[in-house]
Design a protein around this motif. Sequence first.
Motif, PDB file in Angstrom:
ATOM      1  N   VAL A   1      37.842  36.243  46.117  1.00  0.00           N
ATOM      2  CA  VAL A   1      37.364  36.773  47.398  1.00  0.00           C
ATOM      3  C   VAL A   1      36.468  37.977  47.125  1.00  0.00           C
ATOM      4  CG1 VAL A   1      39.280  36.085  48.905  1.00  0.00           C
ATOM      5  CG2 VAL A   1      39.460  38.187  47.572  1.00  0.00           C
ATOM      6  N   PRO A   2      35.535  38.239  48.023  1.00  0.00           N
ATOM      7  CA  PRO A   2      34.726  39.450  47.856  1.00  0.00           C
ATOM      8  C   PRO A   2      35.618  40.683  47.993  1.00  0.00           C
ATOM      9  CG  PRO A   2      33.824  38.007  49.575  1.00  0.00           C
ATOM     10  CD  PRO A   2      35.172  37.488  49.230  1.00  0.00           C
TER      11      PRO A   2
ATOM     12  N   TYR B   1      39.177  41.341  50.182  1.00  0.00           N
ATOM     13  CA  TYR B   1      40.463  41.635  49.535  1.00  0.00           C
ATOM     14  C   TYR B   1      41.076  42.898  50.146  1.00  0.00           C
ATOM     15  CZ  TYR B   1      44.054  42.847  46.323  1.00  0.00           C
ATOM     16  OH  TYR B   1      45.290  43.183  45.813  1.00  0.00           O
TER      17      TYR B   1
ATOM     18  N   ARG C   1      29.641  40.418  42.276  1.00  0.00           N
ATOM     19  CA  ARG C   1      29.632  39.025  41.817  1.00  0.00           C
ATOM     20  C   ARG C   1      30.854  38.752  40.929  1.00  0.00           C
ATOM     21  NH1 ARG C   1      24.868  39.353  39.752  1.00  0.00           N
ATOM     22  NH2 ARG C   1      25.576  39.679  37.613  1.00  0.00           N
TER      23      ARG C   1
ATOM     24  N   LYS D   1      34.332  38.693  42.829  1.00  0.00           N
ATOM     25  CA  LYS D   1      34.581  37.468  43.583  1.00  0.00           C
ATOM     26  C   LYS D   1      34.910  36.321  42.634  1.00  0.00           C
ATOM     27  CE  LYS D   1      33.107  34.237  46.962  1.00  0.00           C
ATOM     28  NZ  LYS D   1      32.037  33.450  47.522  1.00  0.00           N
ATOM     29  N   GLN D   2      34.205  36.272  41.528  1.00  0.00           N
ATOM     30  CA  GLN D   2      34.477  35.204  40.565  1.00  0.00           C
ATOM     31  C   GLN D   2      35.888  35.344  40.002  1.00  0.00           C
ATOM     32  OE1 GLN D   2      31.556  34.923  37.413  1.00  0.00           O
ATOM     33  NE2 GLN D   2      32.828  33.481  36.267  1.00  0.00           N
TER      34      GLN D   2
END
Lengths: 160, 135
Positions: free
Chosen positions: A57-58, A62, A49, A52-53
């Motif tokens: 991108v997750p 990436y 989480r 990504k924040q």
Amino acid sequence: MSVDPASQDPELLRRLLRAKDRMDASSHEAWPVRRLARVSGVSQAHFARSFKQAFGVPPHRYLLTRRIERATALLRDTDLSITEIAFQAGWGSLGTFGRTVRDVTGESPGAIRARQWATARELGCVPACCVSAANRPHLTIAVSEKRRRVPSGINGSEEK
Amino acid sequence: MSQGVAMVGLYVRDQDEALAFYVEKLGFRVHTDVRNGEYRWLTVQHPEQPSFQLGLFAPGAPVLDAGTAQTVRAIVAKGAMPPLVLNVDDCRAAYEQLRARGVEFTQEPMDRYGTVDAGFRDPSGNGWKMIQARP
């Protein structure tokens, strides 16, 4: 994502960056969330989480951009075979490599190589990392590396 | 030389930590370290480059408001500041030396484009390329 990135703790961000750096340094290696979370010193759920924040991108997406960037650099700068490049960049099979590269870039690895080799290069004065980063795909969509199921008899015949 | 770039500043999360890193680990020297209340003007210099100063600044009052300072700290910690390049005579030797001092390398020395380069970060997250000067 609507969360203000500045709301993340800089100390956490610095540790997330460490996991991102590790993927950058060894993008050909497997990076399950468990391993990345350990680098950052956070739980797996928190890592996915927070990453990504922080980076938009997750983590696995990436990593995919870095692998394609590396593969593109190897296609451009070496005369290694495309199979060899697929494995060096972290793919387990040539088929998955070709399909993923086509999905993301719209070109096959062979076409990328032909185009890069045909283009005169005058990049000697730019640090190599920046040349490489400039060719990183801007991946704003999810990409599945799994084999697509194409209905047989339509256009699936060339899939090996 | 009397004209040219004299100083470029970096944002760092903690000036004491940055000072220790750039001086004790990288071998820079302190050029200026003056305070006015909370504000601290801190610059260091490469020992072989007397005409250039590297500023090490903490985002915060009185230059930046709290919200902006927090955003800057986040940007630095995410490694989103632009690249920095340190030229060295021998990249592999410098890598061994700096690594032994605890510098966090992000890339081991690599031969490419006719030279050798490596990558490291300062404690705040600023990313450096260390490139062997071409003969």
